[in-house]
Design an enzyme around this catalytic site. Structure first.
Site, PDB file in Angstrom:
ATOM      1  N   GLU A  25      27.584  38.693  57.204  1.00  0.00           N
ATOM      2  CA  GLU A  25      26.886  39.739  57.973  1.00  0.00           C
ATOM      3  C   GLU A  25      27.782  40.302  59.082  1.00  0.00           C
ATOM      4  O   GLU A  25      28.797  39.694  59.429  1.00  0.00           O
ATOM      5  CB  GLU A  25      25.600  39.165  58.565  1.00  0.00           C
ATOM      6  CG  GLU A  25      25.809  37.924  59.422  1.00  0.00           C
ATOM      7  CD  GLU A  25      25.266  38.056  60.829  1.00  0.00           C
ATOM      8  OE1 GLU A  25      25.181  39.185  61.337  1.00  0.00           O
ATOM      9  OE2 GLU A  25      24.957  37.012  61.430  1.00  0.00           O
ATOM     10  N   LYS A 160      19.271  29.518  66.318  1.00  0.00           N
ATOM     11  CA  LYS A 160      19.752  29.285  67.679  1.00  0.00           C
ATOM     12  C   LYS A 160      18.682  28.682  68.548  1.00  0.00           C
ATOM     13  O   LYS A 160      17.523  29.056  68.454  1.00  0.00           O
ATOM     14  CB  LYS A 160      20.117  30.630  68.300  1.00  0.00           C
ATOM     15  CG  LYS A 160      21.360  31.192  67.740  1.00  0.00           C
ATOM     16  CD  LYS A 160      22.121  31.863  68.833  1.00  0.00           C
ATOM     17  CE  LYS A 160      23.432  31.179  68.948  1.00  0.00           C
ATOM     18  NZ  LYS A 160      24.503  32.059  69.337  1.00  0.00           N
TER      19      LYS A 160
HETATM   20  N1  PSU Z   1      22.950  34.377  65.821  1.00  0.00           N
HETATM   21  C1  PSU Z   1      24.152  34.464  66.443  1.00  0.00           C
HETATM   22  N2  PSU Z   1      24.731  35.661  66.635  1.00  0.00           N
HETATM   23  C2  PSU Z   1      24.157  36.785  66.168  1.00  0.00           C
HETATM   24  C3  PSU Z   1      22.921  36.699  65.454  1.00  0.00           C
HETATM   25  C4  PSU Z   1      22.357  35.484  65.312  1.00  0.00           C
HETATM   26  O1  PSU Z   1      24.697  33.468  66.869  1.00  0.00           O
HETATM   27  O2  PSU Z   1      24.732  37.844  66.377  1.00  0.00           O
HETATM   28  C5  PSU Z   1      22.335  37.945  64.846  1.00  0.00           C
HETATM   29  C6  PSU Z   1      22.245  37.764  63.317  1.00  0.00           C
HETATM   30  O3  PSU Z   1      22.775  38.912  62.716  1.00  0.00           O
HETATM   31  C7  PSU Z   1      20.760  37.657  63.057  1.00  0.00           C
HETATM   32  C8  PSU Z   1      20.218  38.508  64.168  1.00  0.00           C
HETATM   33  O4  PSU Z   1      20.402  38.112  61.778  1.00  0.00           O
HETATM   34  O5  PSU Z   1      21.017  38.171  65.279  1.00  0.00           O
HETATM   35  C9  PSU Z   1      18.767  38.261  64.438  1.00  0.00           C
HETATM   36  O6  PSU Z   1      18.297  39.208  65.338  1.00  0.00           O
HETATM   37  P1  PSU Z   1      16.739  39.318  65.649  1.00  0.00           P
HETATM   38  O7  PSU Z   1      16.400  38.061  66.399  1.00  0.00           O
HETATM   39  O8  PSU Z   1      16.592  40.543  66.500  1.00  0.00           O
HETATM   40  O9  PSU Z   1      16.035  39.425  64.333  1.00  0.00           O
END
Ligand code: PSU
Ligand code: MN
Length: 308
Positions: A25, A160
């Site tokens: 990604e 996370k």
């Molecule tokens: N975890 C990380 N760094 C990131 C992300 C997650 O350590 O940049 C990104 C990933 O691309 C994940 C997104 O799919 O954050 C999720 O965002 P949201 O919580 O807005 O769905």
């Protein structure tokens, strides 16, 4: 106008020949780090995928074109764009394409494109999940629902710990997503290996993970699996994460901006310590995803992806 993805020649050939391909990604490249470190993480991941015998397929949208297998210049563009690149989940792909915009795909967005391209293995650092305080905000990452409906193995280090990880694990169970612990009984908390909720099963070899995926696809043909690998050298930063989440909430930040904002605060508050762990995780997960993809190809069960 067609919204179909453009595959690099290398990725197209590998898929046609049934060779292992791992999707990567790009939201982490544009939005996940400061100071060009997203680019370093992306390039290291590609290197590790190749070293393990698979072909990397970094995914993103450039000037309205969905691309699978970005060349270095394109990854550099997404890194340089930073927050100016759209953060693209599955729901955002259509508008990004039609409007000719440039977007970095989240895990969910990348999975949606994997389904179009026929790729069944993806690696990232941590998936999105149920946010702390979700009962009030209903902030639940679309990653979870996209994993549930995509025939793919997502290798990550759990969700996370900026999230409500036990609630995330509950929702994954509700969605019938297997959570396989890579040589661990618990879902890693991203930066730290221990303290998370239980995994649904433990696997110890790439071939075992590939076999479980194949068996799961016999049960739920269009569902995904999580393969959760703990960090090699974790750090304990729970307190600091709580503080980062609090600051972001107090700043009134909501929606898509929450995850990047919390990550940036954690980076700041940990004096960069979180970043080193984060980079290592992403690369290590890419390597593991490649090993599982290779094992899948060796099992000779044919194309794993939805288009196969
Ligand atoms: N975890 C990380 N760094 C990131 C992300 C997650 O350590 O940049 C990104 C990933 O691309 C994940 C997104 O799919 O954050 C999720 O965002 P949201 O919580 O807005 O769905
Ligand atoms: Mn959200």
């Amino acid at each position: 106008m067609t919204a179909g993805p453009r595959l690099s020649e290398e990725v197209a050939t590998a898929l046609a020949e049934g060779r292992p391909v791992v999707a990567l990604e790009t939201t982490l490249v544009s939005h996940g780090f400061s100071g060009g470190r997203g680019l370093a993480a992306a390039l290291e991941s590609e290197k590790r995928v190749r070293a393990a015998g698979a072909i990397p397929a970094t995914v993103g949208i450039l000037d309205g074109q969905i691309r699978v297998g970005l060349d270095r210049g394109s990854i550099e563009r997404l890194a340089a764009a930073g927050a100016a690149a759209r953060k693209v989940g599955a729901r955002d792909i259509a508008a990004c394409v039609v409007q000719g915009a440039t977007g970095a795909t989240t895990v969910g967005g990348t999975l949606a494109i994997c389904a179009m391209a026929g790729i069944a293995f993806l690696a990232t650092g941590g998936i999105g999940g149920v946010h702390r305080g979700f009962a009030r905000t209903l902030d639940i990452s679309a990653d979870l629902l996209q994993v549930a409906r995509t025939r793919a193995v997502v290798v990550c280090s759990g969700a996370k710990s900026i999230l409500d990880v036990p609630a995330t694990a509950e929702l994954l169970e509700t969605l019938s997503v297997p959570v396989l612990g890579w040589r661990t009984r618990t879902l890693p908390l991203f930066c730290s290996a221990s303290g998370g909720p239980p995994a649904s099963a433990v696997v110890g070899k790439p071939a075992e993970a590939a076999a479980v995926a194949g068996a799961h696809w016999a049960v739920v043909p269009s569902g995904g699996l999580i393969l959760a690998r703990p960090p090699d050298d974790g750090i304990e930063i729970e307190d600091l994460i709580g503080e980062a989440v609090r600051q972001v909430r107090e700043a009134g930040i909501t929606g898509q901006a929450v995850t990047p904002a919390v990550l940036a605060r954690v980076e700041e508050l940990s004096g960069g310590r979180s970043v080193a762990v984060n980079q290592e995780l992403i690369a290590g997960n890419a390597a593991l995803a490649a090993r599982v993809a290779v094992a899948w190809a060796e099992q000779g069960e044919g194309p794993a992806g939805p288009a196969g």
